[in-house]
Enzyme design. Structure first.
Site, mmCIF file in Angstrom:
data_model
loop_
_atom_site.group_PDB
_atom_site.id
_atom_site.type_symbol
_atom_site.label_atom_id
_atom_site.label_comp_id
_atom_site.label_asym_id
_atom_site.label_seq_id
_atom_site.Cartn_x
_atom_site.Cartn_y
_atom_site.Cartn_z
ATOM 1 N N ASP A 37 0.686 -1.182 0.065
ATOM 2 C CA ASP A 37 -0.048 -0.100 -0.040
ATOM 3 C C ASP A 37 0.900 1.275 0.036
ATOM 4 O O ASP A 37 2.076 1.194 0.633
ATOM 5 C CB ASP A 37 -1.029 0.039 1.178
ATOM 6 N N ASN A 85 -10.840 -2.553 -5.411
ATOM 7 C CA ASN A 85 -10.320 -1.645 -6.272
ATOM 8 C C ASN A 85 -10.734 -1.301 -7.620
ATOM 9 O O ASN A 85 -10.455 -0.421 -8.395
ATOM 10 C CB ASN A 85 -8.544 -2.088 -6.529
HETATM 11 C C1 IPE Z 1 -5.467 -2.748 -0.242
HETATM 12 O O1 IPE Z 1 -5.071 -1.360 -0.396
HETATM 13 C C2 IPE Z 1 -5.081 -3.362 -1.456
HETATM 14 C C3 IPE Z 1 -4.016 -3.581 -2.201
HETATM 15 C C4 IPE Z 1 -2.968 -3.156 -1.679
HETATM 16 C C5 IPE Z 1 -4.019 -4.277 -3.512
HETATM 17 P P1 IPE Z 1 -6.237 -0.369 -0.336
HETATM 18 O O2 IPE Z 1 -5.592 1.207 -0.625
HETATM 19 O O3 IPE Z 1 -7.095 -0.630 -1.497
HETATM 20 O O4 IPE Z 1 -6.872 -0.262 0.826
HETATM 21 P P2 IPE Z 1 -7.735 0.717 1.674
HETATM 22 O O5 IPE Z 1 -8.824 1.150 0.547
HETATM 23 O O6 IPE Z 1 -6.992 1.967 2.210
HETATM 24 O O7 IPE Z 1 -8.086 0.198 2.794
HETATM 25 C C1 IPE Z 2 -1.476 0.313 -3.334
HETATM 26 O O1 IPE Z 2 -1.205 1.777 -3.471
HETATM 27 C C2 IPE Z 2 -1.701 -0.170 -4.709
HETATM 28 C C3 IPE Z 2 -3.089 -0.648 -4.810
HETATM 29 C C4 IPE Z 2 -4.032 -0.901 -4.479
HETATM 30 C C5 IPE Z 2 -3.299 -1.342 -6.464
HETATM 31 P P1 IPE Z 2 -2.526 2.798 -3.461
HETATM 32 O O2 IPE Z 2 -2.901 3.094 -4.918
HETATM 33 O O3 IPE Z 2 -3.471 2.400 -2.641
HETATM 34 O O4 IPE Z 2 -1.866 3.950 -2.922
HETATM 35 P P2 IPE Z 2 -2.388 4.943 -1.744
HETATM 36 O O5 IPE Z 2 -2.784 4.089 -0.530
HETATM 37 O O6 IPE Z 2 -3.407 5.719 -2.326
HETATM 38 O O7 IPE Z 2 -1.397 5.767 -1.430
HETATM 39 MG MG MG Z 3 -3.978 2.373 -0.602
#
Ligand code: IPE
Ligand code: IPE
Ligand code: MG
Length: 268
Positions: A37, A85
């Site tokens: 994340d 996502n």
């Molecule tokens: C969790 O990250 C999913 C992945 C790392 C693929 P998210 O960014 O989607 O999680 P939330 O929405 O902050 O809980």
């Molecule tokens: C994790 O990084 C990757 C995916 C969930 C695909 P994020 O895209 O969630 O990055 P933040 O949490 O918005 O910084």
């Molecule tokens: Mg995230």
């Protein structure tokens, strides 16, 4: 074949020494699962767009994979795209899909040369056809590899996994293949998409969020959790060593008391 390299560089003697120390200081987890994340926030701190962070995250994936293989981790599961996502802006979703295709195209050969098997869990059928094709190819090429399994969770969620298992079990009851009394932990486990993978020993989440975000809900029952503030694109081997060091200091009691745990570990 012993030396492992996914980025084309030779391992430095200093790094080799760090890994030797880590192996000597305690157990190396058999299965590490990572919630990768913080790509978007990382990009923002650089004044850049979110996809820039996702791209940089691929380098962290390569490094984590290489380190785990070098350390003798048998399973590395990476949460790359959750069921939720799909709700992101469509431009970001398609950029992520393109990135996946590119990464598979670029990295499969190296994975194969290093005896790493690729696996994927999740609703792969929801992905664009080209993605599915690239993925199927990579799975096929690496299917006989044994050093480590790299499992990508793609359009995965823990609730989806449990739901699809319940459906299969309900079907089996309906057709008379099993009785409701046959349903136990093991049977449920066998119907999850992770049936052939042991439960994660260590779950790492980057970017400081204290939540699971629908990852391996059933499988994490006794996993050790490690949360770091580092954003995923900055998460490199030094951070992984810290996570494993922390894991090595934990006492995994599985419901028992400390004395019982000490007894079993001294008798094995
Ligand atoms: C969790 O990250 C999913 C992945 C790392 C693929 P998210 O960014 O989607 O999680 P939330 O929405 O902050 O809980
Ligand atoms: C994790 O990084 C990757 C995916 C969930 C695909 P994020 O895209 O969630 O990055 P933040 O949490 O918005 O910084
Ligand atoms: Mg995230």
């Amino acid at each position: 074949m012993d030396s492992i390299s996914l980025n084309g560089n030779k391992q430095t003697p200093e790094d080799f020494e760090l890994q030797t120390k880590l192996k000597a200081s305690g157990r190396i987890p058999e299965h590490i699962a990572i919630i990768m994340d913080g790509n978007g926030r990382w990009a923002k701190t650089k004044g850049n767009i979110r996809i820039f962070g996702h791209k940089a995250g691929v380098d962290s994936v390569r490094d984590a994979t290489e380190v785990c293989a070098q350390l003798g981790v048998k399973y590395l599961t990476l949460y790359a795209f959750s069921t939720e996502n799909w709700r992101r802006p469509s431009a970001e979703v398609s950029a992520l899909m393109n990135l996946l295709v590119q990464a598979l195209r670029r990295e499969t050969k190296k994975l194969n040369e290093n005896d790493i098997r690729l696996n994927a869990i999740g609703q792969i059928e929801r992905f664009p056809k080209q993605c599915q094709k690239q993925l199927a190819e990579a799975l096929e090429i690496t299917k006989d590899n044994n050093r480590m399994q790299l499992c990508l969770a793609l359009s995965y969620s823990g609730r989806w996994d449990i739901t699809q298992a319940v459906r299969k079990i309900a079907d089996a009851v309906k057709s008379g293949d099993i009785n409701p009394e046959d349903i136990d932990d093991n049977l449920i486990n066998d119907h999850l998409v992770t049936a052939d993978i042991p439960d994660p020993d260590l779950i790492i989440r980057t970017s400081g969020e204290f939540r699971i975000s629908n990852f391996l809900l059933w499988q994490l029952a006794y996993s050790e959790l490690y949360i770091t503030n580092t954003f995923w694109p900055d998460f490199r081997r030094d951070e992984l060593y810290k996570a494993i060091e922390s894991y090595q200091k934990r006492e995994r009691r599985f419901g028992k008391i400390s004395e019982q745990v000490a007894e079993t570990s001294s008798s094995t």
